[in-house]
Design an enzyme around this catalytic site. Structure first.
Site, PDB file in Angstrom:
ATOM      1  N   ARG A 111      -3.547  -4.919   5.004  1.00 46.87           N
ATOM      2  CA  ARG A 111      -3.340  -4.593   3.587  1.00 46.87           C
ATOM      3  C   ARG A 111      -1.873  -4.608   3.158  1.00 46.87           C
ATOM      4  O   ARG A 111      -1.582  -4.647   1.969  1.00 46.87           O
ATOM      5  CB  ARG A 111      -4.005  -3.229   3.293  1.00 46.87           C
ATOM      6  CG  ARG A 111      -5.533  -3.349   3.351  1.00 46.87           C
ATOM      7  CD  ARG A 111      -6.289  -2.031   3.469  1.00 46.87           C
ATOM      8  NE  ARG A 111      -6.187  -1.171   2.324  1.00 46.87           N
ATOM      9  CZ  ARG A 111      -7.014  -0.155   2.058  1.00 46.87           C
ATOM     10  NH1 ARG A 111      -8.052   0.085   2.870  1.00 46.87           N
ATOM     11  NH2 ARG A 111      -6.855   0.608   1.024  1.00 46.87           N
ATOM     12  N   CYS A 144      -2.841  11.238   3.912  1.00 43.26           N
ATOM     13  CA  CYS A 144      -3.208  10.324   2.811  1.00 43.26           C
ATOM     14  C   CYS A 144      -3.082  11.017   1.474  1.00 43.26           C
ATOM     15  O   CYS A 144      -2.848  10.379   0.451  1.00 43.26           O
ATOM     16  CB  CYS A 144      -4.661   9.873   2.930  1.00 43.26           C
ATOM     17  SG  CYS A 144      -5.033   8.947   4.394  1.00 43.26           S
ATOM     18  N   HIS A 185      -4.167   1.502   7.616  1.00 44.17           N
ATOM     19  CA  HIS A 185      -2.787   1.794   7.213  1.00 44.17           C
ATOM     20  C   HIS A 185      -2.056   2.316   8.445  1.00 44.17           C
ATOM     21  O   HIS A 185      -2.672   2.921   9.326  1.00 44.17           O
ATOM     22  CB  HIS A 185      -2.725   2.904   6.139  1.00 44.17           C
ATOM     23  CG  HIS A 185      -3.221   2.501   4.797  1.00 44.17           C
ATOM     24  ND1 HIS A 185      -4.013   3.318   4.013  1.00 44.17           N
ATOM     25  CD2 HIS A 185      -3.010   1.384   4.062  1.00 44.17           C
ATOM     26  CE1 HIS A 185      -4.288   2.711   2.873  1.00 44.17           C
ATOM     27  NE2 HIS A 185      -3.696   1.542   2.875  1.00 44.17           N
ATOM     28  N   GLU A 239       0.829  -1.214   0.000  1.00 42.59           N
ATOM     29  CA  GLU A 239       0.000   0.000   0.000  1.00 42.59           C
ATOM     30  C   GLU A 239       0.861   1.260   0.000  1.00 42.59           C
ATOM     31  O   GLU A 239       0.392   2.355   0.320  1.00 42.59           O
ATOM     32  CB  GLU A 239      -0.957  -0.042   1.194  1.00 42.59           C
ATOM     33  CG  GLU A 239      -1.840  -1.279   1.217  1.00 42.59           C
ATOM     34  CD  GLU A 239      -3.188  -1.118   0.518  1.00 42.59           C
ATOM     35  OE1 GLU A 239      -3.758  -0.027   0.549  1.00 42.59           O
ATOM     36  OE2 GLU A 239      -3.676  -2.115  -0.074  1.00 42.59           O
TER      37      GLU A 239
HETATM   38  O1  SUG Z   1      -7.755   3.012   0.422  1.00 46.47           O
HETATM   39  N1  SUG Z   1     -10.575   5.097   0.706  1.00 46.47           N
HETATM   40  C1  SUG Z   1      -9.129   4.953   0.707  1.00 46.47           C
HETATM   41  C2  SUG Z   1      -8.503   5.879   1.711  1.00 46.47           C
HETATM   42  C3  SUG Z   1      -7.007   5.882   1.624  1.00 46.47           C
HETATM   43  C4  SUG Z   1      -6.373   6.571   2.758  1.00 46.47           C
HETATM   44  N2  SUG Z   1      -4.960   6.546   2.615  1.00 46.47           N
HETATM   45  C5  SUG Z   1      -4.080   6.480   3.608  1.00 46.47           C
HETATM   46  N3  SUG Z   1      -4.430   6.124   4.811  1.00 46.47           N
HETATM   47  N4  SUG Z   1      -2.856   6.650   3.331  1.00 46.47           N
HETATM   48  C6  SUG Z   1      -8.738   3.505   1.004  1.00 46.47           C
HETATM   49  O2  SUG Z   1      -9.383   2.873   1.847  1.00 46.47           O
HETATM   50  C7  SUG Z   1     -12.822   4.776  -0.148  1.00 46.47           C
HETATM   51  C8  SUG Z   1     -13.538   4.888  -1.471  1.00 46.47           C
HETATM   52  C9  SUG Z   1     -15.023   4.722  -1.343  1.00 46.47           C
HETATM   53  O3  SUG Z   1     -15.478   4.065  -0.381  1.00 46.47           O
HETATM   54  O4  SUG Z   1     -15.750   5.232  -2.217  1.00 46.47           O
HETATM   55  C10 SUG Z   1     -11.321   4.621  -0.296  1.00 46.47           C
HETATM   56  O5  SUG Z   1     -10.837   4.069  -1.258  1.00 46.47           O
END
Ligand code: SUG
Length: 459
Positions: free
Chosen positions: A217, A378, A253, A177
Site C-alpha cells: 500500500r 492505528c 502496514h 498510507e
Molecule cells: O486500512 N481497516 C483499516 C485498518 C487500518 C489500520 N491502520 C494501521 N495499521 N495503521 C485498513 O485496512 C477495514 C474496514 C472494513 O473492512 O469494514 C479497514 O478499513
C-alpha cells in the site's frame, strides 16, 4: 510534566457512528475475517475513549481527531446517483451494497493513516509539516483525505508554526498510507531527529521485490515525495523496504510489524527486506543528528512467529515515554497480546530482563477496532508539539476530564448499540450521523468542516 515541555501528543481518532465490519480491506486479515458481522459503534467509540483517558490519566498529553461524515453522499453523487440524500443511500444499498459500504466506513478512526507529520526540529523551514495520506489502495479509504486535510488545517491553523500540503496525486505509483509507515527517532522530542520511511514496493522499478498476493500500500516514490515536500534531507531520512513476504502474511502496514519511540526500534526479525542496512543507516544518522545511540530490539521469529504477531497485533502497540520514566518505555498493547501464549511469554520475559528498555506493558480492550485490523497504534497520529504550539491550536481537541465526560455522553446519546452492513442503507443512520457530527463540531469548536454543514442539516 511542565506545561512548556515539548512532547509527542497522540491524536486519537474518535470512532464514528457508522463503525461496521464490511470486509473492505483485502490483505488485512482481521477485516477479511469479520466482514458481514455485527459491530457495535457505541462500544467501539467507548473503547477508544477509554484508551485516551487512560493515557491522559498516566500523564500524557492526549488529543482527539473527529470522525468524518458517513455515508459520504457526495461520493455517491460523483458515481452518478442523484435525488435527495436519503433516497440515494437507500437506492445504493439495494443496487450496490459494496459501494454503499465504501461510502459508509468509519475508517478515518485509524488516524495513523490520516497523514505524515514531520516535526519542526527536522524540517528546513522550522515548521511542523502535515501531508494527508491519499490512501489510494482502498476505495473506502481514498475518500478520507480532503476532509482530513480540512480538519488538520483547522486544528493546526497557525501558519507560522504549521505547514499543510495536499495529499499526493491519487495514483497507484504514489500510494501513501501516512504515519503507519513512518517513524521518527530522536533523543528529545524538541531536537533534531531522523525520520524512517518504510515502503512496500518501489513502484516504478521493473522487477523490484513485491508481495505476490496482497497489495503493497505504500510506495517508495510516495515516501520520497513526502520527505521532499516536508523539507527533510538525506541526512535526516532513511528509506527501508518492508519484507514483501510478511505483507503476504497480513502485514499491510509497517506498524503491524514494527514500532518506535525516541531511540528505540521494536521490530520483528522478518519485518524488513535488508535489516542490517536499515540498522547501519538509522544508527549512523541518529548519531550524526544528535549524538544518540539507536537501540534495536528485535523479536526473533522463534519466539513470536509472524502469524502470532499479526494475530495479536504485538507491534501495533504504542511505545510511549511516561513522565519521569528515565528513558524507559511503556507499551500500550491490545488485550489480544495477553491472550496469545507466545506473545505473553515473550513480553513477560522482556520485562524481567535487567536492562530491558521496557518499563511496563498495559493491555487495552480494543476489540471493535481490532476486528477491522486496527490496534492501539492505528488509532493515533503522533504530533510533536511545544507548549506554545499547544496553546496555538485552533480547536478544543486536547483531552481533559470535562471533554472526556462530554464525549462519553455524546456517544451514549447518538451511537447505536449494534450495526450490520445492511443497516448502512437505513436513511435514519445518515441523519443520526449528521446530527451527531453537527453537535460534535460545537463541542470541539471546529467550525464547519463537513460537506453537509455547507448545505444545511436535513430537516
Ligand atoms: O486500512 N481497516 C483499516 C485498518 C487500518 C489500520 N491502520 C494501521 N495499521 N495503521 C485498513 O485496512 C477495514 C474496514 C472494513 O473492512 O469494514 C479497514 O478499513
Amino acid at each position: 510534566m511542565r506545561v512548556s515541555e515539548t512532547v509527542e501528543v497522540n491524536f486519537d481518532g474518535l470512532v464514528g457512528p457508522t463503525h461496521n465490519h464490511a470486509g473492505l480491506s483485502h490483505g488485512n486479515i482481521a477485516s477479511d475475517q469479520h466482514g458481514g458481522q455485527l459491530s457495535s459503534p457505541r462500544a467501539a467509540a467507548l473503547q477508544g475513549l477509554a484508551k485516551m483517558k487512560a493515557l491522559h490519566d498516566a500523564g500524557m498529553i492526549q488529543a482527539v481527531l473527529p470522525p468524518q461524515e458517513r455515508p459520504f453522499v457526495p461520493f455517491l453523487r460523483q458515481l452518478g446517483y442523484s435525488g435527495i440524500d436519503r433516497s440515494i443511500v437507500e437506492k445504493v444499498g439495494r443496487e450496490a451494497p459494496t459501494l454503499l459500504a465504501a461510502s459508509a466506513s468509519a475508517s478515518p478512526m485509524w488516524t495513523a493513516n490520516a497523514g505524515t507529520v514531520s516535526p519542526f526540529a527536522d524540517t528546513a523551514d522550522g515548521r511542523t509539516h502535515f501531508s494527508p495520506a491519499n490512501l489510494t489502495s482502498m476505495l473506502h479509504r481514498s475518500l478520507e483525505h480532503p476532509v482530513t486535510g480540512r480538519i488538520l488545517r483547522r486544528i493546526f491553523a497557525d501558519e507560522e508554526r504549521f505547514a499543510h500540503h495536499d495529499a499526493l496525486p491519487a495514483q497507484a505509483a504514489l500510494g501513501d498510507e501516512g504515519a503507519a509507515n513512518h517513524t521518527r527517532f530522536c533523543a528529545d522530542y524538541d531536537s533534531a531527529g531522523v525520520e524512517h520511511f518504510v515502503y512496500g514496493v518501489e513502484a516504478q522499478r521493473k522487477g523490484a521485490p513485491a508481495p505476490q498476493n496482497f497489495p503493497a500500500r505504500q510506495t517508495l516514490e510516495a515516501s520520497r515525495a513526502i520527505a521532499r515536500r516536508h523539507g527533510l534531507s538525506e541526512e535526516n531520512t532513511v528509506f527501508t523496504q518492508q519484507n514483501p513476504a510478511v505483507i503476504d502474511q497480513g502485514v499491510f502496514h509497517n506498524d503491524v510489524i514494527a514500532v518506535g519511540n525516541r531511540t528505540l526500534l521494536f521490530y520483528h526479525q522478518d519485518a524488513f527486506l535488508e535489516t542490517a542496512t536499515m540498522k547501519a543507516e538509522l544508527g549512523a544518522k541518529l548519531a550524526w543528528q544528535c549524538g544518540a545511540e539507536m537501540v534495536f530490539l528485535e523479536v526473533p521469529r522463534d519466539a513470536v512467529p509472524v502469524a502470532d504477531a499479526v494475530r495479536s497485533y504485538l507491534f501495533n502497540s504504542q511505545l510511549i515515554s511516561l513522565p519521569d520514566s528515565a528513558g524507559r518505555h511503556t507499551l500500550i498493547a491490545p488485550q489480544d497480546c495477553a491472550e496469545n501464549p507466545a506473545v505473553k511469554a515473550y513480553l513477560d520475559g522482556l520485562l524481567q530482563q535487567n536492562d530491558s528498555p521496557l518499563q511496563e506493558v498495559r493491555y487495552f480492550d480494543l476489540r471493535q477496532s481490532m476486528n477491522n485490523g486496527g490496534g492501539p497504534a492505528c488509532l493515533r497520529l503522533r504530533v510533536v508539539l511545544s507548549g506554545a504550539d499547544r496553546e496555538a491550536l485552533g480547536a478544543r481537541v486536547l483531552l481533559d476530564e470535562d471533554l472526556y465526560t462530554t464525549l462519553q455522553d455524546w456517544v451514549m446519546r447518538h451511537y447505536r448499540e449494534d450495526l450490520s452492513p445492511a443497516d448502512l442503507a437505513d436513511p435514519e443512520l445518515l441523519d443520526e450521523s449528521r446530527t451527531a457530527l453537527d453537535e460534535l463540531t460545537g463541542i470541539l469548536g471546529l467550525g464547519s468542516v463537513y460537506d453537509f454543514q455547507r448545505e444545511g442539516l436535513p430537516s
